[in-house]
Design a protein around this motif. Structure first.
Motif, short mmCIF file in Angstrom:
data_model
loop_
_atom_site.label_atom_id
_atom_site.label_comp_id
_atom_site.label_asym_id
_atom_site.label_seq_id
_atom_site.Cartn_x
_atom_site.Cartn_y
_atom_site.Cartn_z
N PRO A 1 74.99 46.43 62.27
CA PRO A 1 74.01 47.34 62.67
C PRO A 1 74.07 48.76 62.35
CG PRO A 1 74.42 46.60 64.70
CD PRO A 1 75.11 45.96 63.66
N GLU A 2 73.29 49.91 61.86
CA GLU A 2 73.57 51.06 61.73
C GLU A 2 73.89 51.72 63.27
OE1 GLU A 2 72.97 53.66 59.06
OE2 GLU A 2 72.72 52.24 57.56
N LEU A 3 74.90 52.73 63.08
CA LEU A 3 75.25 53.24 64.47
C LEU A 3 74.19 54.19 64.84
CD1 LEU A 3 79.06 53.84 64.25
CD2 LEU A 3 77.84 52.01 65.47
N THR A 4 73.64 54.41 66.16
CA THR A 4 72.82 55.58 66.44
C THR A 4 73.30 56.58 66.98
OG1 THR A 4 72.48 54.56 68.69
CG2 THR A 4 71.17 53.75 66.75
N LYS A 5 72.82 57.65 67.35
CA LYS A 5 73.21 58.85 68.12
C LYS A 5 73.66 58.33 69.39
CE LYS A 5 70.57 62.30 65.80
NZ LYS A 5 69.44 63.47 66.06
N GLU A 6 73.10 57.54 70.09
CA GLU A 6 73.51 57.07 71.35
C GLU A 6 74.73 56.27 71.22
OE1 GLU A 6 70.15 56.34 70.16
OE2 GLU A 6 69.24 57.81 71.42
N ASP A 7 74.81 55.58 70.15
CA ASP A 7 76.22 54.96 69.79
C ASP A 7 77.42 55.94 69.88
OD1 ASP A 7 75.17 52.38 69.95
OD2 ASP A 7 74.60 52.54 67.88
N ALA B 1 77.45 58.99 70.92
CA ALA B 1 77.36 59.65 72.25
C ALA B 1 78.38 58.75 73.23
CB ALA B 1 76.02 59.86 72.82
N LYS B 2 78.53 57.45 73.20
CA LYS B 2 79.17 56.88 74.02
C LYS B 2 80.57 56.59 73.47
CE LYS B 2 75.93 53.47 74.12
NZ LYS B 2 75.29 52.25 74.32
N ALA B 3 80.83 56.82 72.25
CA ALA B 3 82.03 56.62 71.80
C ALA B 3 83.22 57.59 72.20
CB ALA B 3 81.87 56.97 70.28
N LYS B 4 84.26 56.83 72.24
CA LYS B 4 85.62 57.60 72.84
C LYS B 4 86.55 58.07 71.64
CE LYS B 4 85.67 54.84 77.17
NZ LYS B 4 86.45 54.06 77.94
N PRO B 5 87.43 58.98 71.97
CA PRO B 5 88.39 59.12 70.87
C PRO B 5 89.51 58.03 70.96
CG PRO B 5 88.09 61.23 72.24
CD PRO B 5 87.34 59.92 72.90
#
Length: 94
Positions: free
Chosen positions: A20-26, A28-32
């Motif tokens: 699936p395409e990543l959303t803005k929420e995805d 926002a939850k991403a970590k470095p």
């Protein structure tokens, strides 16, 4: 979808196309990377690393475009050739 030929074909792309395409929420939850996988991040070598016996010093030098073109046109090792010419001009021996 256009597929660049780098070992993967249309069939390969179809097999992974259900991602699936990543959303803005995805995002926002991403970590470095270094935070998500610290051990792996530490194990990855950054840059060339230290020389066993450093013989040269890294500097930033501005050269005329025509001078740079001349040395680069000689092929690989152009930086060493510049060093050689400067050594001769300075009267420095190895």
């Amino acid at each position: 979808m256009t597929v660049k030929k780098r070992g993967y074909g249309t069939k390969d792309m179809r097999e992974v196309s259900d991602t699936p395409e990543l959303t803005k929420e995805d995002f926002a939850k991403a970590k470095p990377f270094a935070e998500a996988l610290p051990d792996l991040a530490k194990s990855i070598r950054k840059g060339r690393g230290p020389n066993k016996a450093p013989t040269k010093t890294l500097v930033s030098l501005r050269l005329s475009p025509d001078v740079l073109t001349h040395f680069k046109s000689k092929g690989p090792g152009w930086q060493s050739k510049i060093d050689e010419v400067l050594r001769k001009a300075a009267g420095v021996k190895r």
